[in-house]
Structures are given as structure tokens and as C-alpha cells.
Design an enzyme around this catalytic site. Structure first.
Site, PDB file in Angstrom:
ATOM      1  N   ASP A  45       0.840  -1.194   0.000  1.00 21.49           N
ATOM      2  CA  ASP A  45       0.000   0.000   0.000  1.00 21.49           C
ATOM      3  C   ASP A  45       0.873   1.241   0.000  1.00 21.49           C
ATOM      4  OD1 ASP A  45      -2.499  -1.230  -0.020  1.00 21.49           O
ATOM      5  OD2 ASP A  45      -2.402  -1.616   2.132  1.00 21.49           O
ATOM      6  N   GLY A  46       1.999   1.156   0.708  1.00 22.48           N
ATOM      7  CA  GLY A  46       2.942   2.283   0.751  1.00 22.48           C
ATOM      8  C   GLY A  46       3.402   2.661  -0.652  1.00 22.48           C
ATOM      9  N   ASN A 122      -4.700   8.450   2.126  1.00 28.84           N
ATOM     10  CA  ASN A 122      -5.026   7.805   3.401  1.00 28.84           C
ATOM     11  C   ASN A 122      -5.485   8.820   4.449  1.00 28.84           C
ATOM     12  OD1 ASN A 122      -4.700   5.102   2.966  1.00 28.84           O
ATOM     13  ND2 ASN A 122      -2.697   4.929   3.935  1.00 28.84           N
ATOM     14  N   GLU A 123      -4.568   9.674   4.865  1.00 28.36           N
ATOM     15  CA  GLU A 123      -4.903  10.590   5.941  1.00 28.36           C
ATOM     16  C   GLU A 123      -3.861  11.682   6.120  1.00 28.36           C
ATOM     17  OE1 GLU A 123      -1.990   8.517   6.744  1.00 28.36           O
ATOM     18  OE2 GLU A 123      -3.501   7.163   7.509  1.00 28.36           O
ATOM     19  N   ARG A 148      -7.261  18.721  23.560  1.00 25.98           N
ATOM     20  CA  ARG A 148      -5.930  18.555  24.171  1.00 25.98           C
ATOM     21  C   ARG A 148      -5.580  17.085  24.119  1.00 25.98           C
ATOM     22  NH1 ARG A 148      -8.129  22.551  27.096  1.00 25.98           N
ATOM     23  NH2 ARG A 148      -6.819  24.307  27.679  1.00 25.98           N
ATOM     24  N   ASP A 150      -2.597  14.069  22.152  1.00 32.71           N
ATOM     25  CA  ASP A 150      -1.408  13.820  21.330  1.00 32.71           C
ATOM     26  C   ASP A 150      -1.545  14.382  19.926  1.00 32.71           C
ATOM     27  OD1 ASP A 150      -0.273  12.552  23.441  1.00 32.71           O
ATOM     28  OD2 ASP A 150      -0.200  10.549  22.537  1.00 32.71           O
ATOM     29  N   ALA A 185      -5.244  10.007  21.829  1.00 32.25           N
ATOM     30  CA  ALA A 185      -5.076  10.169  23.273  1.00 32.25           C
ATOM     31  C   ALA A 185      -5.509  11.539  23.787  1.00 32.25           C
ATOM     32  CB  ALA A 185      -3.619   9.894  23.658  1.00 32.25           C
TER      33      ALA A 185
HETATM   34  P1  NAP Z   1       3.972   1.440   6.739  1.00 35.88           P
HETATM   35  O1  NAP Z   1       4.637   1.587   8.047  1.00 35.88           O
HETATM   36  O2  NAP Z   1       4.386   0.337   5.821  1.00 35.88           O
HETATM   37  O3  NAP Z   1       2.375   1.377   6.917  1.00 35.88           O
HETATM   38  C1  NAP Z   1       1.801   0.763   8.004  1.00 35.88           C
HETATM   39  C2  NAP Z   1       0.868  -0.328   7.551  1.00 35.88           C
HETATM   40  O4  NAP Z   1      -0.342   0.240   7.037  1.00 35.88           O
HETATM   41  C3  NAP Z   1       1.419  -1.226   6.454  1.00 35.88           C
HETATM   42  O5  NAP Z   1       1.074  -2.544   6.774  1.00 35.88           O
HETATM   43  C4  NAP Z   1       0.674  -0.740   5.235  1.00 35.88           C
HETATM   44  O6  NAP Z   1       0.588  -1.719   4.226  1.00 35.88           O
HETATM   45  C5  NAP Z   1      -0.670  -0.448   5.831  1.00 35.88           C
HETATM   46  N1  NAP Z   1      -1.581   0.428   5.081  1.00 35.88           N
HETATM   47  C6  NAP Z   1      -1.306   1.533   4.355  1.00 35.88           C
HETATM   48  N2  NAP Z   1      -2.428   2.054   3.855  1.00 35.88           N
HETATM   49  C7  NAP Z   1      -3.448   1.256   4.265  1.00 35.88           C
HETATM   50  C8  NAP Z   1      -4.855   1.287   4.062  1.00 35.88           C
HETATM   51  N3  NAP Z   1      -5.441   2.238   3.368  1.00 35.88           N
HETATM   52  N4  NAP Z   1      -5.597   0.312   4.647  1.00 35.88           N
HETATM   53  C9  NAP Z   1      -5.029  -0.673   5.379  1.00 35.88           C
HETATM   54  N5  NAP Z   1      -3.703  -0.743   5.598  1.00 35.88           N
HETATM   55  C10 NAP Z   1      -2.924   0.222   5.049  1.00 35.88           C
HETATM   56  O7  NAP Z   1       4.133   2.855   5.990  1.00 35.88           O
HETATM   57  P2  NAP Z   1       3.641   3.179   4.524  1.00 35.88           P
HETATM   58  O8  NAP Z   1       3.535   1.927   3.724  1.00 35.88           O
HETATM   59  O9  NAP Z   1       4.472   4.306   4.028  1.00 35.88           O
HETATM   60  O10 NAP Z   1       2.146   3.685   4.750  1.00 35.88           O
HETATM   61  C11 NAP Z   1       1.874   4.928   5.333  1.00 35.88           C
HETATM   62  C12 NAP Z   1       0.652   4.741   6.150  1.00 35.88           C
HETATM   63  O11 NAP Z   1       0.982   4.046   7.346  1.00 35.88           O
HETATM   64  C13 NAP Z   1       0.021   6.008   6.642  1.00 35.88           C
HETATM   65  O12 NAP Z   1      -0.792   6.584   5.650  1.00 35.88           O
HETATM   66  C14 NAP Z   1      -0.755   5.525   7.838  1.00 35.88           C
HETATM   67  O13 NAP Z   1      -2.082   5.199   7.510  1.00 35.88           O
HETATM   68  C15 NAP Z   1      -0.070   4.249   8.256  1.00 35.88           C
HETATM   69  N6  NAP Z   1       0.380   4.371   9.637  1.00 35.88           N
HETATM   70  C16 NAP Z   1      -0.279   3.626  10.575  1.00 35.88           C
HETATM   71  C17 NAP Z   1       0.025   3.761  11.917  1.00 35.88           C
HETATM   72  C18 NAP Z   1      -0.725   2.954  12.905  1.00 35.88           C
HETATM   73  O14 NAP Z   1      -1.558   2.106  12.488  1.00 35.88           O
HETATM   74  N7  NAP Z   1      -0.517   3.157  14.195  1.00 35.88           N
HETATM   75  C19 NAP Z   1       1.033   4.653  12.313  1.00 35.88           C
HETATM   76  C20 NAP Z   1       1.685   5.380  11.335  1.00 35.88           C
HETATM   77  C21 NAP Z   1       1.331   5.255   9.987  1.00 35.88           C
HETATM   78  P3  NAP Z   1       1.872  -2.084   3.308  1.00 35.88           P
HETATM   79  O15 NAP Z   1       2.780  -2.897   4.158  1.00 35.88           O
HETATM   80  O16 NAP Z   1       1.262  -2.864   2.194  1.00 35.88           O
HETATM   81  O17 NAP Z   1       2.535  -0.822   2.849  1.00 35.88           O
HETATM   82 MN    MN Z   2       4.444   0.047   3.732  1.00 35.73          MN
END
Ligand code: NAP
Ligand code: MN
Length: 264
Positions: A45-46, A122-123, A148, A150, A185
Site C-alpha cells: 500500500d505504501g 489515506n490521511e 488537548r 497527542d 489520546a
Molecule cells: P507502513 O509503516 O508500511 O504502513 C503501516 C501499515 O499500514 C502497512 O502494513 C501498510 O501496508 C498499511 N496500510 C497503508 N495504507 C493502508 C490502508 N489504506 N488500509 C489498510 N492498511 C494500510 O508505511 P507506509 O507503507 O508508508 O504507509 C503509510 C501509512 O501508514 C500512513 O498513511 C498511515 O495510515 C499508516 N500508519 C499507521 C500507523 C498505525 O496504524 N498506528 C502509524 C503510522 C502510519 P503495506 O505494508 O502494504 O505498505
Molecule cells: Mn508500507
């Protein structure tokens, strides 16, 4: 019709990318990195988030397809074993397009009346560099709450299964053009109060985040993150633009949710 392929960069994804180029060239398609009709993302997805930001200036004309080389991808419908089927579909079928809503973020700065806008698939998240994050949240220009905690996460429907889900947000079907505001939070006690539930805004509503203390924030847009100084307000709303996915086989959203989070 021309295409381009974006790989995550690991051996498996690169090998698949090369195969896609070979097979699509063999079908008479041409590649164009600058003005592709189709962008094939190979990875996770990334990788698709990266491809989206790379071609965000061409959303009207470019359609995206995802092939996943890791575990099941949310935006990536195809597995490496289906490459021949995908190549055949791209070469012979009319593109069926599915559109998903996006989030528009406009940051307004104190000085120079400067603005900067972003699109997220995504967001967007907003946090402080240090200390408690204190933000007035306004909805459609009316004060709603003083938050107030995180930080706040504002997600699209297709992003609702990503960070938003980890924050206890709801999973929203992408046919609902909306944005969701989820708390990180929040501080809730006799003195400080926030709504405590995720909020979902329809496409004709907007939300402004206005800093109460501090003007330096850590902002993320999908996988991108940066510090912003002199922030006066951050406006979030459903974007006018949409992302277009090329669909060659049905893969309903709820099947995707089930496959990713529940399993068989
Ligand atoms: P990453 O660290 O690989 O992403 C975290 C996980 O989210 C990976 O397993 C990724 O899948 C999955 N993911 C991304 N978009 C998704 C969606 N729309 N629905 C379900 N799962 C999804 O970093 P990245 O690949 O650069 O992705 C960035 C995204 O990570 C941000 O947009 C944010 O949504 C997410 N993120 C999540 C958290 C959390 O859950 N606490 C914290 C920070 C960021 P892949 O392995 O296939 O890439
Ligand atoms: Mn990823």
C-alpha cells in the site's frame, strides 16, 4: 494507451516490474513516465501511496492499479501469480474506473498570508513537536471543541482502514464521500473535555484546526512527514479531486476488509 510501473524497490517487486514492462511491450503498449494513462504500483500500500503522490497532478487522466508483493494490500488487488491475467486485461479490456474520495488539507500560515495545500489518499495527522497539542476544532466555521492530547488524524474512507483504524475510528465505505476525524489520546477530565468519538463529515462540510498554544507542528500526509512553523490554521475537507483505480475484476471493499483483518 501508455503505462508506467512503480516498484517498491525490493528484488521481488523489481523482478515483477521488469516482467510487466516486457509483457506489456509485447502486447504493443508503450511506457510513459511523465504522462501515463495507467500507473501500475508493485509492492505494498505504501508503494501505491507513493505512486499517488507522484502523479497527483494527473488524477483526471491517470488510473492506478496495484500488485502486491508483500502481504495482502488494501489498494493492491493483484498477486504476482496473476500477472499474465493482469497484462491481458490491461492490453485488451476497456478500463473500468472506480473513484475513491480524497482529503484536501490547506495549511494557512501566519506570515505573508501564505497557504499550502495537500491531497491525501489515506490521511493527514497533526501533532506537536513538544508539549501537549492544544487545538481549537471548528466545524463549518463554528467552534466545536478545544482538543488537548497527542494529536488528530483526519482520514479518507479508503484510509479509514489504516492509521484511523488503529485509533478506534470506523471503517467507512469509499462510496461515502466523507472525512473522519479521530482523536489521538485526548485529555479528558473535569476541566478538559473533547467529544471522545470519531466524527465523520460529509463532503459539503469542512473542519478547521486552529492552534491555541504553539505554532510548530508535525504534519503527515500519507507516508510524508514534515515540520511546519507559523501555522495559523489547517483546513480539512473532502477534495474535489478523486483517485481513479482501474478495475479489471470485482474485489468489493468489504471482501478486502475481511481478507485483511479477519481472514478466511
Ligand atoms: P507502513 O509503516 O508500511 O504502513 C503501516 C501499515 O499500514 C502497512 O502494513 C501498510 O501496508 C498499511 N496500510 C497503508 N495504507 C493502508 C490502508 N489504506 N488500509 C489498510 N492498511 C494500510 O508505511 P507506509 O507503507 O508508508 O504507509 C503509510 C501509512 O501508514 C500512513 O498513511 C498511515 O495510515 C499508516 N500508519 C499507521 C500507523 C498505525 O496504524 N498506528 C502509524 C503510522 C502510519 P503495506 O505494508 O502494504 O505498505
Ligand atoms: Mn508500507
Amino acid at each position: 494507451m501508455n503505462f508506467t510501473v512503480i516498484s517498491k524497490g525490493d528484488d521481488k517487486s523489481n523482478e515483477l516490474m521488469n516482467r510487466l514492462y516486457d509483457r506489456l511491450f509485447a502486447h504493443g503498449l508503450t511506457s510513459d513516465q511523465e504522462k501515463p494513462d495507467i500507473v501500475i504500483s508493485v509492492g505494498g500500500d505504501g508503494t501505491l501511496l507513493y505512486a499517488f503522490q507522484r502523479y497527483r497532478h494527473r488524477l483526471k487522466t491517470t488510473a492506478f492499479v496495484g500488485v502486491h508483493t508483500g502481504h495482502l494490500g488494501f489498494y493492491a488487488d493483484w498477486v504476482p501469480g496473476e500477472i499474465e491475467k493482469l497484462v491481458h486485461a490491461i492490453a485488451t479490456m476497456r478500463i473500468q474506473v472506480v473513484e475513491y474520495p480524497l482529503l484536501e488539507v490547506v495549511i494557512q500560515f501566519d506570515r505573508e498570508n501564505k497557504k499550502q495545500s495537500f491531497l491525501a489518499l489515506n490521511e493527514a495527522t497533526v501533532k506537536t513537536k513538544e508539549g501537549t497539542f492544544v487545538m481549537d476544532v471548528e466545524i463549518n466555521g463554528e467552534h466545536f471543541e478545544r482538543f488537548r492530547g497527542d494529536g488528530l488524524c483526519i482520514s479518507t474512507p479508503s484510509g479509514s482502514t489504516a492509521y484511523n483504524k488503529a485509533l478506534g475510528g470506523a471503517i467507512i465505505h469509499p462510496s461515502l464521500a466523507s472525512i473522519q476525524i479521530a482523536e489521538m489520546a485526548s485529555i479528558n477530565n473535569r476541566v478538559f473535555r473533547t467529544i471522545g468519538s470519531p466524527l465523520i463529515l460529509p463532503s459539503h462540510h469542512y473542519c478547521d484546526l486552529k492552534p491555541v498554544t504553539g505554532d510548530e507542528f508535525l504534519i503527515t500526509i500519507d507516508y510524508l512527514s514534515f515540520e511546519q512553523k507559523n501555522v495559523r490554521s489547517i483546513r480539512c475537507q473532502v477534495a474535489k479531486e478523486k483517485i481513479r483505480f482501474a478495475r479489471y475484476k470485482p474485489f468489493p471493499f468489504w471482501d478486502r476488509v475481511k481478507a485483511s483483518f479477519i481472514g478466511d
